[in-house]
Design a protein around this motif. Structure first.
Motif, PDB file in Angstrom:
ATOM      1  N   ASN A   1     -42.277  15.366   7.903  1.00 12.65           N
ATOM      2  CA  ASN A   1     -42.108  14.084   7.900  1.00 12.65           C
ATOM      3  C   ASN A   1     -41.907  13.306   8.947  1.00 12.65           C
ATOM      4  OD1 ASN A   1     -43.127  14.106   5.284  1.00 12.65           O
ATOM      5  ND2 ASN A   1     -41.049  14.227   4.230  1.00 12.65           N
TER       6      ASN A   1
ATOM      7  N   ALA B   1     -43.556   4.070   3.642  1.00 12.69           N
ATOM      8  CA  ALA B   1     -42.521   4.918   4.862  1.00 12.69           C
ATOM      9  C   ALA B   1     -42.378   4.579   6.105  1.00 12.69           C
ATOM     10  CB  ALA B   1     -42.398   6.281   4.257  1.00 12.69           C
TER      11      ALA B   1
ATOM     12  N   MET C   1     -40.515  11.682   0.891  1.00  7.62           N
ATOM     13  CA  MET C   1     -40.403  10.318   1.653  1.00  7.62           C
ATOM     14  C   MET C   1     -39.895   9.436   1.021  1.00  7.62           C
ATOM     15  SD  MET C   1     -44.210  11.063   3.146  1.00  7.62           S
ATOM     16  CE  MET C   1     -44.606   9.366   3.774  1.00  7.62           C
ATOM     17  N   THR C   2     -39.238   8.541   1.767  1.00  4.28           N
ATOM     18  CA  THR C   2     -38.568   7.104   1.256  1.00  4.28           C
ATOM     19  C   THR C   2     -39.140   5.883   1.668  1.00  4.28           C
ATOM     20  OG1 THR C   2     -36.432   8.689   1.055  1.00  4.28           O
ATOM     21  CG2 THR C   2     -36.365   6.030   0.534  1.00  4.28           C
ATOM     22  N   PRO C   3     -39.758   4.891   0.891  1.00  4.98           N
ATOM     23  CA  PRO C   3     -40.003   3.949   1.156  1.00  4.98           C
ATOM     24  C   PRO C   3     -38.977   3.038   1.997  1.00  4.98           C
ATOM     25  CG  PRO C   3     -40.546   3.873  -0.959  1.00  4.98           C
ATOM     26  CD  PRO C   3     -39.511   4.951  -0.476  1.00  4.98           C
TER      27      PRO C   3
END
Length: 361
Positions: A334, A183, A59-61
């Motif tokens: 996700n 995220a 996951m990516t902020p």
């Protein structure tokens, strides 16, 4: 002297914070050197956990953390500080509910009624303060991660596990929560909005509440807020909700189960390469969750606080996450963070394949 709020409040939150902090037990004793090492070790583990969580979850902020590093500010706190912090979060979560109560009662909340709510919530938070290892709080500014040092110390002594591994393992769970909200920045307002809607709707429609004495209304609403914050059903509130409100509470609980189950799966998914004793820690921790070694008093307190429902959230949510991953992989899982429409319903938490069919076709 506390300045009066510009808007009606259902609880004197300043008093609730003082009561919670005063009633919170200090925790296990330790020498100053051991306490200093504990605090430093938790801070270090919280920093180390970030990279592992990003890699494991994939996951990516949406935006960088404070100063471009990390996911959120980290505070290592005692039990009293944790309890006070939660009264601040609850104050944010209940913003506007006092106006609804005042409308129903045709009068502003009295100081006595506010104190009744403060006493109940303060006492409950004081009890909970001895049972929480860590918490990501998304409702204080941009969010913060709280690590409750005396509880971590007490747990690692009871479990007899490697302390460095255990502290990192705890931080992996909490940093996963921080990443969930980083995220999906819409998530905190989504949850707080649904919770406020549920509680205000209950205040408007519950015949039992409408007939209650005013101080009883305040105490009841205060408890309902605490239950909703923990995403719990099956409490004294259950009989005071309409069918629609019960369904809404079940869906809020489903989201909380997702958050907890996802964090539980990811903290173990880093594997023994990162946490060498992870399997041993998990096995011992599950036995602890199931009550091994707890006194009768602890069992009773856990039932009164509704913590059995909380434990079910971890397991139901973890089962959902594992089933979805088997079907569509981690990237497919996700998709749950893409928007509110992708969150699982109460039915889908129990039937993960239904969520896969709805979201992935």
């Amino acid at each position: 002297m506390t300045q009066a709020s510009a808007t009606p409040q259902i609880v004197d939150w300043s008093a609730a914070a003082q009561i919670a902090a005063r009633l919170a037990a200090p925790g296990p004793r330790a020498e100053r050197d051991e306490l200093d090492a504990l605090v430093a070790g938790l801070r270090s583990a919280a920093g180390d956990a970030v990279g592992h969580v990003l890699e494991t979850t994939r996951m990516t902020p949406v935006s960088p953390g404070p100063d471009g590093a990390g996911l959120s500010p980290v505070a290592v706190v005692d039990r009293a500080t944790w309890a006070r912090a939660n009264t601040q979060s609850m104050s944010v979560m209940t913003d506007g509910i006092g106006e609804v109560v005042a409308e129903i009662s045709r009068s502003a909340t009295s100081a006595g009624a506010q104190m009744a709510g403060a006493a109940e919530i303060g006492a409950v938070l004081a009890l909970l303060s001895g049972r929480v290892l860590g918490q990501f709080d998304p409702y204080s500014g941009s969010g913060r991660l709280l690590l409750v040092a005396p509880n971590v110390l007490q747990a690692e002594r009871a479990l007899e596990v490697p302390v460095a591994d255990f502290r990192l393992w705890v931080c992996l769970h909490e940093q996963t929560h921080a990443l969930q909200f980083a995220a999906a920045p819409w998530l905190s307002e989504h949850l707080s909005g649904r919770t406020r809607g549920l509680v205000t709707g209950m205040a408007r429609t519950s015949a039992e509440l409408a007939k209650a004495r005013f101080d009883r209304k305040i105490a009841t609403i205060g408890r309902s807020v605490l239950d909703a914050l923990r995403g719990e059903g099956g409490t004294i509130m259950d009989g005071m909700l309409t069918h629609e409100q019960k369904a809404e509470l079940a869906d809020i609980t489903a989201v909380m189960a997702l958050l907890e189950g996802h964090a539980d799966v990811m903290m173990d998914a880093v594997g023994p390469r990162v946490v060498p004793s992870v399997r041993r820690i998990r096995a011992k921790f599950e036995r602890r969750r199931d009550g091994e070694g707890r006194s009768t008093f602890d069992v009773v307190v856990q039932k009164l606080l509704g913590m059995e429902a909380k434990l079910a959230q971890y397991r139901d949510g973890a089962a959902f996450v594992r089933t979805v991953e088997r079907a569509v992989g981690r990237e497919g899982l996700n998709a749950v963070w893409a928007g509110p429409e992708n969150l699982p319903s109460a039915r889908e938490i129990a039937d993960a394949r239904a969520w896969v069919r709805r979201v992935h076709g």
